[in-house]
Design a protein around this motif. Structure first.
Motif, PDB file in Angstrom:
ATOM      1  N   TYR A  29       0.835  -1.206   0.000  1.00 22.91           N
ATOM      2  CA  TYR A  29       0.000   0.000   0.000  1.00 22.91           C
ATOM      3  C   TYR A  29       0.869   1.254   0.000  1.00 22.91           C
ATOM      4  O   TYR A  29       0.649   2.185  -0.797  1.00 22.91           O
ATOM      5  N   LEU A  30       1.858   1.299   0.888  1.00 25.35           N
ATOM      6  CA  LEU A  30       2.736   2.467   0.957  1.00 25.35           C
ATOM      7  C   LEU A  30       3.542   2.626  -0.323  1.00 25.35           C
ATOM      8  O   LEU A  30       3.688   3.742  -0.848  1.00 25.35           O
ATOM      9  N   ALA A  31       4.088   1.510  -0.830  1.00 16.30           N
ATOM     10  CA  ALA A  31       4.900   1.579  -2.044  1.00 16.30           C
ATOM     11  C   ALA A  31       4.075   2.078  -3.225  1.00 16.30           C
ATOM     12  O   ALA A  31       4.541   2.906  -4.019  1.00 16.30           O
ATOM     13  N   ALA A  32       2.834   1.599  -3.355  1.00 18.85           N
ATOM     14  CA  ALA A  32       1.970   2.034  -4.451  1.00 18.85           C
ATOM     15  C   ALA A  32       1.599   3.505  -4.302  1.00 18.85           C
ATOM     16  O   ALA A  32       1.531   4.245  -5.301  1.00 18.85           O
ATOM     17  N   GLY A 257      17.807  -0.443  11.046  1.00 18.32           N
ATOM     18  CA  GLY A 257      16.990   0.625  10.467  1.00 18.32           C
ATOM     19  C   GLY A 257      16.052   1.216  11.491  1.00 18.32           C
ATOM     20  O   GLY A 257      16.434   1.456  12.639  1.00 18.32           O
ATOM     21  N   ILE A 258      14.805   1.435  11.081  1.00 16.39           N
ATOM     22  CA  ILE A 258      13.810   2.044  11.964  1.00 16.39           C
ATOM     23  C   ILE A 258      12.550   1.188  11.977  1.00 16.39           C
ATOM     24  O   ILE A 258      12.376   0.291  11.150  1.00 16.39           O
ATOM     25  N   THR A 259      11.643   1.523  12.910  1.00 12.50           N
ATOM     26  CA  THR A 259      10.398   0.783  13.063  1.00 12.50           C
ATOM     27  C   THR A 259       9.217   1.736  12.974  1.00 12.50           C
ATOM     28  O   THR A 259       9.202   2.787  13.628  1.00 12.50           O
ATOM     29  N   LEU A 260       8.232   1.369  12.139  1.00 15.52           N
ATOM     30  CA  LEU A 260       6.943   2.051  12.100  1.00 15.52           C
ATOM     31  C   LEU A 260       5.885   1.076  12.590  1.00 15.52           C
ATOM     32  O   LEU A 260       5.922  -0.109  12.262  1.00 15.52           O
ATOM     33  N   LEU A 261       4.949   1.559  13.358  1.00 13.81           N
ATOM     34  CA  LEU A 261       3.863   0.709  13.834  1.00 13.81           C
ATOM     35  C   LEU A 261       2.774   0.617  12.769  1.00 13.81           C
ATOM     36  O   LEU A 261       2.478   1.603  12.087  1.00 13.81           O
ATOM     37  N   ALA A 262       2.181  -0.560  12.649  1.00 14.47           N
ATOM     38  CA  ALA A 262       1.166  -0.762  11.616  1.00 14.47           C
ATOM     39  C   ALA A 262      -0.009   0.194  11.786  1.00 14.47           C
ATOM     40  O   ALA A 262      -0.596   0.653  10.801  1.00 14.47           O
ATOM     41  N   GLU A 263      -0.358   0.509  13.025  1.00 10.41           N
ATOM     42  CA  GLU A 263      -1.468   1.440  13.240  1.00 10.41           C
ATOM     43  C   GLU A 263      -1.103   2.856  12.792  1.00 10.41           C
ATOM     44  O   GLU A 263      -1.980   3.625  12.374  1.00 10.41           O
ATOM     45  N   GLU A 264       0.183   3.216  12.869  1.00 14.65           N
ATOM     46  CA  GLU A 264       0.625   4.507  12.332  1.00 14.65           C
ATOM     47  C   GLU A 264       0.528   4.504  10.813  1.00 14.65           C
ATOM     48  O   GLU A 264       0.042   5.464  10.206  1.00 14.65           O
ATOM     49  N   VAL A 265       0.980   3.418  10.211  1.00 11.76           N
ATOM     50  CA  VAL A 265       0.966   3.290   8.753  1.00 11.76           C
ATOM     51  C   VAL A 265      -0.450   3.375   8.214  1.00 11.76           C
ATOM     52  O   VAL A 265      -0.699   3.958   7.145  1.00 11.76           O
ATOM     53  N   ALA A 266      -1.413   2.816   8.946  1.00 12.30           N
ATOM     54  CA  ALA A 266      -2.808   2.793   8.489  1.00 12.30           C
ATOM     55  C   ALA A 266      -3.393   4.194   8.355  1.00 12.30           C
ATOM     56  O   ALA A 266      -4.382   4.393   7.632  1.00 12.30           O
ATOM     57  N   GLN A 267      -2.786   5.180   9.021  1.00 11.49           N
ATOM     58  CA  GLN A 267      -3.292   6.553   8.968  1.00 11.49           C
ATOM     59  C   GLN A 267      -2.691   7.363   7.813  1.00 11.49           C
ATOM     60  O   GLN A 267      -3.138   8.477   7.547  1.00 11.49           O
ATOM     61  N   ILE A 268      -1.692   6.807   7.152  1.00 15.44           N
ATOM     62  CA  ILE A 268      -0.980   7.547   6.114  1.00 15.44           C
ATOM     63  C   ILE A 268      -1.824   7.626   4.843  1.00 15.44           C
ATOM     64  O   ILE A 268      -2.331   6.620   4.348  1.00 15.44           O
ATOM     65  N   ARG A 269      -1.941   8.839   4.298  1.00 16.95           N
ATOM     66  CA  ARG A 269      -2.695   9.044   3.068  1.00 16.95           C
ATOM     67  C   ARG A 269      -1.896   9.764   1.981  1.00 16.95           C
ATOM     68  O   ARG A 269      -2.355   9.869   0.842  1.00 16.95           O
ATOM     69  N   ALA A 270      -0.715  10.272   2.330  1.00 17.30           N
ATOM     70  CA  ALA A 270       0.072  11.041   1.363  1.00 17.30           C
ATOM     71  C   ALA A 270       1.556  10.854   1.651  1.00 17.30           C
ATOM     72  O   ALA A 270       1.948  10.600   2.802  1.00 17.30           O
ATOM     73  N   PRO A 271       2.409  10.973   0.615  1.00 13.91           N
ATOM     74  CA  PRO A 271       3.853  10.803   0.804  1.00 13.91           C
ATOM     75  C   PRO A 271       4.452  11.710   1.867  1.00 13.91           C
ATOM     76  O   PRO A 271       5.332  11.283   2.615  1.00 13.91           O
ATOM     77  N   ASP A 272       3.990  12.964   1.951  1.00  4.76           N
ATOM     78  CA  ASP A 272       4.550  13.876   2.954  1.00  4.76           C
ATOM     79  C   ASP A 272       4.301  13.361   4.367  1.00  4.76           C
ATOM     80  O   ASP A 272       5.168  13.498   5.250  1.00  4.76           O
ATOM     81  N   GLN A 273       3.121  12.773   4.591  1.00  7.54           N
ATOM     82  CA  GLN A 273       2.828  12.210   5.905  1.00  7.54           C
ATOM     83  C   GLN A 273       3.775  11.066   6.227  1.00  7.54           C
ATOM     84  O   GLN A 273       4.251  10.931   7.358  1.00  7.54           O
TER      85      GLN A 273
END
Length: 287
Positions: A29-32, A257-273
């Motif tokens: 989802y993020l890559a697309a 590297g770094i860690t992102l939480l899946a619940e954080e990722v679910a809120q992302i709607r734009a590359p800047d975010q």
């Protein structure tokens, strides 16, 4: 890490990341989303495996099945039809179908030795595809003029590297070229992935040692010979154990590297975010 601070990441004219973690938590989802923005190149490891490294194996398997049908056999022998895989970034079914499931052949399973042979083919292909990341970074920049790069890795990346070693040839190379980003799920995410898998079990790649132990333990627990195993039941039984097996391996990889939480990722709607979220994760890493 190739970005030593959040400021360095935010100001970078070439942002390069690799997402890893369990399938179903948002990597593709993020890559697309980044690709659709127009200034990011999307490299899918699974797509590369299914086209460049295992495409012929997949197509030959289709042909092998088609040759069992007299009508199709005649057409194939006369070169009247063309059979190929229509694999895409979003639809990797041809690859997972080729990997198959071990168990009773009358239920669509594969003999365990053949299953393991295909697993080994996937391991070789996945390592090669991961090593191709550097080539595609250069290709994206030189051919398409795109500097930002996202690598969408498969859920099995942690199975083909040694995340606990001080040095691993694949991880060492990746670490030089991209920021490794673990998308970490919660226990609730894991439970949902297990429920989803139970509804529609699909073939996956696992470490050979893990698979051999699971195959033996399952048959002993159920009192079954190899040709009595229901393929779907076996991989359902294996899946939850595989997630537990992978979690510490992902965690060890995340030290690079770094860690992102899946619940954080679910809120992302734009590359800047996403870029802001990554910057915050880099700051957390520094403290």
């Amino acid at each position: 890490m190739i970005y030593r601070s959040s400021a360095e990441w935010q100001s970078a004219t070439q942002k390069r990341v690799l997402f890893f973690g369990m399938s179903g938590l948002g990597k593709t989802y993020l890559a697309a989303m980044l690709r659709d923005a127009g200034d990011w190149f999307h490299y899918s490891v699974d797509y590369r495996i299914g086209t460049r490294y295992m495409g012929e194996l997949i197509a030959d398997n289709f042909k092998r099945e088609a040759m069992k049908v007299p009508f199709l056999r005649e057409l194939l022998l006369s070169d009247s039809v063309y059979i190929a895989s229509n694999i895409t970034f979003e639809n990797l079914a041809p690859l997972s179908t080729y990997l198959g499931k071990p168990g009773s052949q009358t239920r669509g399973g594969l003999p365990f030795d053949e299953y393991m042979r295909r697993q080994d083919q996937h391991r070789t292909a996945e390592i090669a595809a991961l090593k191709d990341t550097r080539h595609f970074i250069q290709r994206a920049r030189e051919i398409y003029g795109i500097a930002n790069f996202v690598c969408d890795s498969g859920g099995s990346i942690c199975e083909v590297v040694d995340p606990f070693a001080d040095s691993d040839p694949v991880l060492d190379m990746l670490e030089q070229d991209v920021l490794l980003v673990w998308i970490k799920g919660s226990d609730e995410h894991t439970s949902e992935l297990v429920r989803r898998f139970d509804r529609a079990p699909k073939p996956m790649y696992y470490q050979p040692q893990f698979l051999e132990r699971a195959w033996t333990a399952y048959r002993m627990e159920e009192g079954l010979e190899e040709d009595e195993v229901n393929p779907d039941n076996f991989i359902r039984w294996t899946y939850a154990r595989a997630l537990a097996h992978r979690q510490p391996r992902y965690e060890a990889m995340a030290r690079r590297g770094i860690t992102l939480l899946a619940e954080e990722v679910a809120q992302i709607r734009a590359p800047d975010q996403l870029c802001d979220l990554i910057a915050a994760a880099i700051d957390r890493k520094e403290t």
